[in-house]
Structure formats: structure tokens, C-alpha cells
Scaffold this active site. Sequence first.
Site, short mmCIF file in Angstrom:
data_model
loop_
_atom_site.label_atom_id
_atom_site.label_comp_id
_atom_site.label_asym_id
_atom_site.label_seq_id
_atom_site.Cartn_x
_atom_site.Cartn_y
_atom_site.Cartn_z
N HIS A 5 6.86 -12.06 -10.57
CA HIS A 5 6.44 -12.46 -9.23
C HIS A 5 5.08 -13.15 -9.29
O HIS A 5 4.14 -12.59 -9.83
CB HIS A 5 6.26 -11.23 -8.33
N TYR A 34 -3.37 -2.08 -9.25
CA TYR A 34 -3.98 -3.41 -9.18
C TYR A 34 -4.71 -3.64 -7.87
O TYR A 34 -4.32 -3.14 -6.82
CB TYR A 34 -2.95 -4.52 -9.44
#
Length: 474
Positions: free
Chosen positions: A71, A134
Site C-alpha cells: 500500500h 507507525y
Amino acid sequence: MSLEFSKKLAAHQTPIPGVVLYDLPVHGDNRGWFKENWQREKMVALGLPDFRPVQNNISYNEKAGTTRGIHAEPWDKFISVATGRIFGAWVDLREGPSFGAVFTAELDPSQAIFIPRGVGNAFQTLEDNTAYTYLVNDHWSADAQGQYTFLNLADETAAIEWPIPLADAELSDKDKAHPRMGDVAPMPARKILVVGADGQLGKALRAQYDGDTSVEFASRAEFDLTSENSFTNRNWKNYSAIINAAAYTAVDAAETAEGRASSWAINVTSVAHLARTAVEHNLTLVQVSSDYVFDGTKDSHDEAEPLTPLGVYGQTKAAGDAVVSVVPRHYIVRTSWVIGEGNNFVRTMANLARKGVKPSVVNDQTGRLSFTEDIAAFIRHLLSRGAPYGTYNFTNDGPIKSWADIAADVYELSGGSRSDVTGVTTADYFRDKEAAPRPLSSALSLAKTRSTGFDPRDADERLAEYLKSENDKA
Ligand SMILES: NC(=O)c1ccc[n+]([C@@H]2O[C@H](COP(=O)([O-])OP(=O)(O)OC[C@H]3O[C@@H](n4cnc5c(N)ncnc54)[C@H](OP(=O)(O)O)[C@@H]3O)[C@@H](O)[C@H]2O)c1
């Protein structure tokens, strides 16, 4: 595999531009371990972009072999592992020459990786109970999801060597359906917006960036700086920078009641609006400033000289500079005596020379010409080189001259005679005229500009070229 403790914080470049792998110092003892997972100051010093994260995500993966991706998202990510281990795979899906570049690495808690917007991201867990975390610099939204770009995990061109074959791995149905490289829609770069794109400098910026689809130009009709709608009708997430080539530039009219209001509205209030937009969306703002921010009592002005504007125009330009100086990513390009496609001194003198008029021209204001072609090239240079943010003077190079010297040059180059031009002092010239006060010395020091690796062209050479093309047109 056991975790390596006490590595030195270090940054490693990868084959994908902007993707940087970090070694993180992890401190272990009898209780477990501790690490500074993201430390802005130390990491920025090592070259990490100051990417201003706004959201922290964690994905917990129960089993080894869980595989997610590929992605590419419309924001930057700083990825690390809280516990466990992953095999990470990154593929550049940004429009441009590095499209398709691949990088893979195993990550445990002693590493982290910075992934810029548009680089495809995938990982496979190599241990059970892996927590992958993240930071991102935009909030997730359904709208933003519409801007994702995807690549199939099994793409033959990227040819990622998954440690656990995909046939044995845990994948989502959505990830299995993503396109192969040939069918990927690359993620376009964020754009640069040039406002005031029909002025002298605006036209030169159009020529400078001709054919570059990552630069968008807006005339006053398309982006009126004084209109709220111009700001609210734009999706600023799709931009990286604004170049403000718009300004109220009628120096003498600025001294009138009406002109004073317009000058403050365009050169200060609107610039503050641009600055707020740049701060809010983390954009780089390029503002163009003027020698009129100085009273002209010094022979040469460097970038650090305190501002001492004499007239309303200069005061508004100085106020605009002060506003822009607080934008974290800003360039103030301070220029003087601008010559381009529009009404300017050189054109006026060339017309008078053609008509055989013998003008009186001020001989006690000194400075250097700035050709818009070169100002535009310098702005592009600052942005593309990522020069340190701040203020830079820009004029063409060569001897400091008075307006009367330059008028004589124009006459000579246009087939007239230097002696057709008579020198007059500023005080005498403006004795019976309504005019703004002007700095006598406008020469800008070019040392800082040169330190960026840009050598301004000689003004005399540029003048000769400019007049040749003007005289050919006449
Ligand atoms: N010219 C010089 O000698 C000189 C010297 C030093 C510094 N500078 C600075 O250099 C920069 C560029 O100057 P230039 O010579 O290219 O100026 P310019 O030819 O006068 O162009 C300025 C442009 O700004 C546009 N503008 C004015 N108000 C606006 C608004 N509200 N919204 C959007 N656009 C608007 C003007 O549009 P309209 O034509 O529709 O009004 C024009 O196209 C300016 O920042 C100026 O202060 C110029």
C-alpha cells in the site's frame, strides 16, 4: 533471533530515494528493554525530515506469516517494531524516474524505517505476537483512502522474495486483488502552486517550469489572495509549496489612502493568510521581498540587516517578510529593480530611445537589475536543492550602477547615444511630484546566494540579451 542492544543511532540510505533505515539504540537489562522509538531532534540531525506526525497506529499480528500490503499512502510514515520481527518490503510507486525501485529488510525493535508518501509498504511477520507500529503525518480518512496506490504482493517485476511463501502466508482477500506493476496508477507528486502567475515574475516562473506537471499556476482571477474562497476551495494536502509571485507593486500609489489599504491587504494580510496555510499544512512558502525594506543608507545590504523601510510599499513588504519568517519552511527571496515581461524601467527607456527622447534620469539611486528569468531559476534552485530555509538576496551580478548609468546602457544598446541621458538627483527629479521615498542604495550582497551553489548571471550580459529580444519585437 536475539535483539542487538546498544547500537549507535544511525541512518542508512536505501535504493529508494527518501526511504531511510535507522538503527535505534535499545537499552536492555534484567527487566527487559527501553528505546527512544522516535526522537525528533536527534533524528532530524541525522537527516530525517521533520515530518510532524499526527497519528500513531499499531497492528498486532498473532501469527508468523501474516502478510500485508503493498500500500502506498498519501502521507509519510515512520515504521518500527514494538515486539517481534518483520520482513519489510518497499516499492516506489511515485510518479517519476524511481518508480518500481525495491528495498527489503528484516526489522526488529532495534530498527525503524522512514517511508515517504507514495512509496508502497508491505510486511510479513517472522514471529508470532509481532506488534508493528507507525507514525503518520496526516489523519486517516475515507477520502484519503481514495488516494492510495496499490501493488500486488506477488508482482513479478518487484519480485519480492518473501521468507514465508505467499501460498503459506496469511493474506487478506483485498491484498490478493491488487494490480500488477503495469496496471498501477503511480502516485502523483505533491504540487507547487504559483500565485500571482501573470505578473512579471509569475510569467518567468511559467517559463522556468514549462512542461513540469507538478507545478500549477494561478492568476489573480484563479486565486485572488484577498478572497477567503481561494484558500478554502483548495485541497492543500496535494501541495508541497506555494510560490507567492503576487504583490501590490505600485510604489507611488501605495502612498495614497486607497493604495495604502490595498498595499496592506495584498502585501501583509494576504501574506499572513498564505503563511497560516503553510504552517497548517506543512508547506514551504516562497515569498518575494524588495530592496524597499531598507532605507538605503548602507552601500550593500546583507540578509541580516535590520529592516528600515521608508514608504508604505516598503513598510508592507517588510511586514510581509516578518510574517513569513515564522513559517518553519520558508524562503524569502529579496530582490531589486525587477525586469521581465511587463512594464519596467528598461522597457520605458528603450521606448524613449526609439522615439529619440532625451530623458533626465536619477543618478544617485544605485543598485543592480534583477531579470525575472534568473529570479525564477534561483527560486527553483532553492526548492529543488532543499537549501536551508531563510532569507536570500537575489539580483544579477556585476558593477553597482545608477538608474542613469543603466539608462545610458539601454540607449547605447538600442542604437542611441549615452549622452542622450542626463543625470539628475532624486530630490530634483521628484521635487514637484507626489512620490514615495526611495532608498538611495539598493545593492544587495550576493554572498549567501552564491553559497547555495548558484552564480547569478552578469546584469550587463542579461541586459544586452533582453534588449536584443525587445528591439527584435519592436
Ligand atoms: N518590480 C520590481 O522592481 C520589484 C523590485 C523588488 C521586489 N519586487 C517584488 O517582486 C515580486 C514580483 O514583482 P513583479 O515585478 O513580478 O510584480 P508585478 O508584475 O506587478 O506582478 C504582481 C502580480 O500580482 C498580482 N496580484 C496583485 N494583487 C493580487 C491579488 N489580490 N491576488 C492575486 N494576485 C494579485 C498582479 O495582478 P494584476 O496584474 O491583476 O494586478 C500581478 O499579476 C513582488 O513581490 C514585488 O514586491 C519587485
